[in-house]
Design a protein around this motif. Structure first.
Motif, mmCIF file in Angstrom:
data_model
loop_
_atom_site.group_PDB
_atom_site.id
_atom_site.type_symbol
_atom_site.label_atom_id
_atom_site.label_comp_id
_atom_site.label_asym_id
_atom_site.label_seq_id
_atom_site.Cartn_x
_atom_site.Cartn_y
_atom_site.Cartn_z
ATOM 1 N N GLY A 112 15.177 9.797 8.633
ATOM 2 C CA GLY A 112 14.477 10.528 9.379
ATOM 3 C C GLY A 112 12.852 10.338 8.806
ATOM 4 N N MET A 113 12.688 9.583 8.156
ATOM 5 C CA MET A 113 11.047 8.976 7.990
ATOM 6 C C MET A 113 10.862 8.079 8.929
ATOM 7 S SD MET A 113 9.475 7.227 4.630
ATOM 8 C CE MET A 113 10.311 8.674 3.447
ATOM 9 N N VAL B 272 7.831 9.592 -1.440
ATOM 10 C CA VAL B 272 7.335 10.467 0.040
ATOM 11 C C VAL B 272 8.696 11.253 0.532
ATOM 12 C CG1 VAL B 272 7.143 10.040 2.468
ATOM 13 C CG2 VAL B 272 6.094 8.489 0.802
ATOM 14 N N HIS B 273 10.072 10.833 0.268
ATOM 15 C CA HIS B 273 11.186 11.645 0.278
ATOM 16 C C HIS B 273 11.085 12.900 -0.115
ATOM 17 C CE1 HIS B 273 13.362 9.183 3.243
ATOM 18 N NE2 HIS B 273 13.198 8.155 2.141
ATOM 19 N N LYS B 274 10.816 12.917 -1.554
ATOM 20 C CA LYS B 274 10.548 14.089 -2.643
ATOM 21 C C LYS B 274 9.347 15.158 -2.239
ATOM 22 C CE LYS B 274 12.789 11.840 -6.538
ATOM 23 N NZ LYS B 274 12.305 11.616 -8.182
ATOM 24 N N HIS B 275 8.501 14.592 -1.991
ATOM 25 C CA HIS B 275 7.080 15.355 -1.868
ATOM 26 C C HIS B 275 6.315 15.426 -0.503
ATOM 27 C CE1 HIS B 275 7.415 15.247 -6.040
ATOM 28 N NE2 HIS B 275 7.314 13.989 -6.030
ATOM 29 N N ALA B 276 6.807 14.638 0.324
ATOM 30 C CA ALA B 276 6.209 14.787 1.698
ATOM 31 C C ALA B 276 7.203 14.238 2.891
ATOM 32 C CB ALA B 276 4.856 13.820 1.907
ATOM 33 N N GLY C 220 9.150 13.788 6.008
ATOM 34 C CA GLY C 220 8.687 14.000 7.503
ATOM 35 C C GLY C 220 7.539 13.328 7.799
ATOM 36 N N ALA C 221 6.663 13.100 6.473
ATOM 37 C CA ALA C 221 5.268 12.501 6.708
ATOM 38 C C ALA C 221 5.262 10.794 7.267
ATOM 39 C CB ALA C 221 4.411 12.393 5.571
ATOM 40 N N GLY D 148 0.882 9.974 5.360
ATOM 41 C CA GLY D 148 0.178 11.004 5.718
ATOM 42 C C GLY D 148 0.531 12.524 5.293
ATOM 43 N N PRO D 149 0.019 13.552 5.454
ATOM 44 C CA PRO D 149 0.368 15.118 5.158
ATOM 45 C C PRO D 149 1.651 15.113 5.886
ATOM 46 C CG PRO D 149 -1.297 14.922 6.889
ATOM 47 C CD PRO D 149 -1.463 13.623 6.559
ATOM 48 N N PRO D 150 2.293 15.842 5.040
ATOM 49 C CA PRO D 150 3.717 16.325 5.902
ATOM 50 C C PRO D 150 3.608 17.400 6.847
ATOM 51 C CG PRO D 150 3.437 17.425 3.593
ATOM 52 C CD PRO D 150 2.406 16.361 3.750
ATOM 53 N N PRO D 151 4.419 17.392 7.986
ATOM 54 C CA PRO D 151 4.433 18.219 8.854
ATOM 55 C C PRO D 151 4.571 19.836 8.450
ATOM 56 C CG PRO D 151 5.667 16.260 9.475
ATOM 57 C CD PRO D 151 5.569 16.211 7.872
#
Length: 441
Positions: free
Chosen positions: A327-328, A360-364, A366-367, A387-390
């Motif tokens: 989903g990323m 990215v999967h852990k902390h953001a 969907g970004a 980028g910033p996560p939604p």
């Protein structure tokens, strides 16, 4: 002994200045014999000097007993023996005194001066006595006998003890030098052993860190994707059964891949005892109980570099595809002409990208993420920026130990590269690394 003839070492087993009791007993015995000799020789001396015989005996006892301090004051003993030479007394004291003087650590000029005085005194006294005996008719040999007897007697009473003392003193100093050298070598060997143990302990710590890093790389990314897919599977299980089946298949594939890599890691850790013990034994010179830990870590860390079985840059598309399937949104771009690098360089570059995507999967979740790879003349550069996560993105509640960035930096630094990471102005996060193409550490 010191330069004054005094022994500098304190008494260890004997009284006063003697180091051992047997040394004290020997000196007392020699002094007693010398005192008896001088007392016997004091009788004719007192008769010739016209003094009472008892006075000559007492003088001989006092003069001969000076030999008891030969180890403490050898110069004084030799001077007393020279002083009583005209009275034809103290032959034993002169011989023992010269031997002790020559064996001491005194300047050679002092020993030569006192030996010359003793030789000259004995020569003169012998010359006078032999001349008197010839004049009185006790000796009827020719005049040639006077200098011959004088020189022979003086050399016989002076040269042997002097040469023997010089030999014993040189031998004693040589033994002390060899003993000090042996002690120094023993201390150096002990210091080297301590340093080797410190290096071995440092190596074990470094290799434990490598094990942790390898285990983190193997498990973290796969499990993170499995957790993300499991969360997606839970969300669409009832709404879209077909998508749930696909997600379940992906979870199963990733789990099998994780198990395969873990089996490879455990296979390295369970390598044969000879393979484990050789490197560490060569470092410390003896078997170390934790040798298996260090060598297994070294083998685990260098498995890809040595055998070429680790991840490589050609698998980067598959790595990005796994994140896309979770989903990323990932944008992969490659600059420059693709070419092959040493296995350790490709493995490090792959691990950096893998760990950055895992973060990215852990902390953001969907970004949108950008993965850039640049092939340059003498280096390879990579950058992963998200980028910033939604705001509506749900968290997968993945645990984090905070060691991912540290592990990436250590990997890159070990190859002589540069690693930089930090937040961006847009609210995202950026990871950048540059590794020399030759992988020179």
């Amino acid at each position: 002994m010191t330069t004054t003839g005094e022994e500098c070492a304190p008494a260890r087993g004997g009284p006063w200045w003697w180091e051992r009791r047997r040394g004290a007993a020997l000196d007392v015995g020699l002094a007693a014999v010398s005192a008896v000799e001088c007392a016997a020789e004091g009788v004719p001396f007192a008769r010739d000097a016209g003094i009472p015989g008892a006075a000559g005996v007492v003088f001989g006892l006092l003069a001969g007993s000076v030999l008891v301090v030969r180890r403490r004051w050898p110069i004084a003993v030799v001077l007393v023996s020279i002083a009583i030479t005209p009275a034809q007394m103290g032959f034993l004291m002169g011989i023992v005194g010269l031997y002790t003087l020559a064996a001491c650590e005194l300047p050679r000029r002092v020993i030569a001066s006192l030996a010359g005085m003793s030789l000259l005194g004995t020569l003169i006294v012998t010359f006078v006595r032999v001349r008197q005996d010839m004049e009185t008719g006790e000796l009827t040999i020719g005049d040639w006998f006077v200098p011959f007897a004088s020189i022979t007697t003086s050399l016989g009473l002076t040269a042997p003890p002097l040469l023997l003392g010089l030999y014993v003193g040189a031998r004693r100093r040589l033994m002390e030098s060899l003993r000090e050298r042996a002690d120094s070598l023993e201390r150096e060997l002990q210091l080297l052993a301590e340093r080797a143990e410190e290096r071995a302990e440092w190596a074990r710590g470094e290799e434990r860190t490598r094990i942790a890093r390898e285990m983190h790389d193997v498990v973290a990314h796969r499990v993170s994707l499995m957790v993300v897919h499991a969360a997606a599977l839970q969300a669409v299980a009832r709404k879209d059964p077909e998508k749930a089946v696909r997600n379940a298949a992906l979870v199963g594939d990733m789990g099998r891949q994780a198990l395969t890599e873990l089996r490879e890691m455990l296979g390295v850790l369970r390598s044969g005892p000879e393979e484990r013990s050789a490197p560490v034994a060569s470092a410390v010179g003896a078997s170390v109980p934790l040798a298996a830990v260090g060598v297994a870590a070294a083998a685990a860390a260098s498995r890809a570099a040595g055998d070429g079985e680790g991840p490589c840059l050609s698998e980067l598309d598959e790595l990005v595809g796994q994140s896309v399937a979770a989903g990323m949104v990932v944008d992969l771009s490659v600059e420059g002409e693709e070419r092959s690098y040493p296995p350790v360089v490709e493995q490090t570059a792959f691990r950096v990208v893998q760990e950055a995507l895992t973060n990215v999967h852990k902390h953001a979740a969907g970004a949108k993420t950008y993965v850039r790879l640049a092939h340059r003349g003498s280096e390879i550069a990579m950058q992963v920026e998200n980028g910033p996560p939604p705001e509506a993105a749900s968290s997968a509640r993945l645990p984090s130990g905070g060691n991912g960035l540290v592990g990436m930096k250590e990997r890159v630094a070990a190859l002589g590269g540069v690693f930089v990471s930090g937040p961006t102005d847009a609210g995202g996060f950026r990871v950048s690394a540059v590794i020399p193409a030759a992988g020179a550490a």
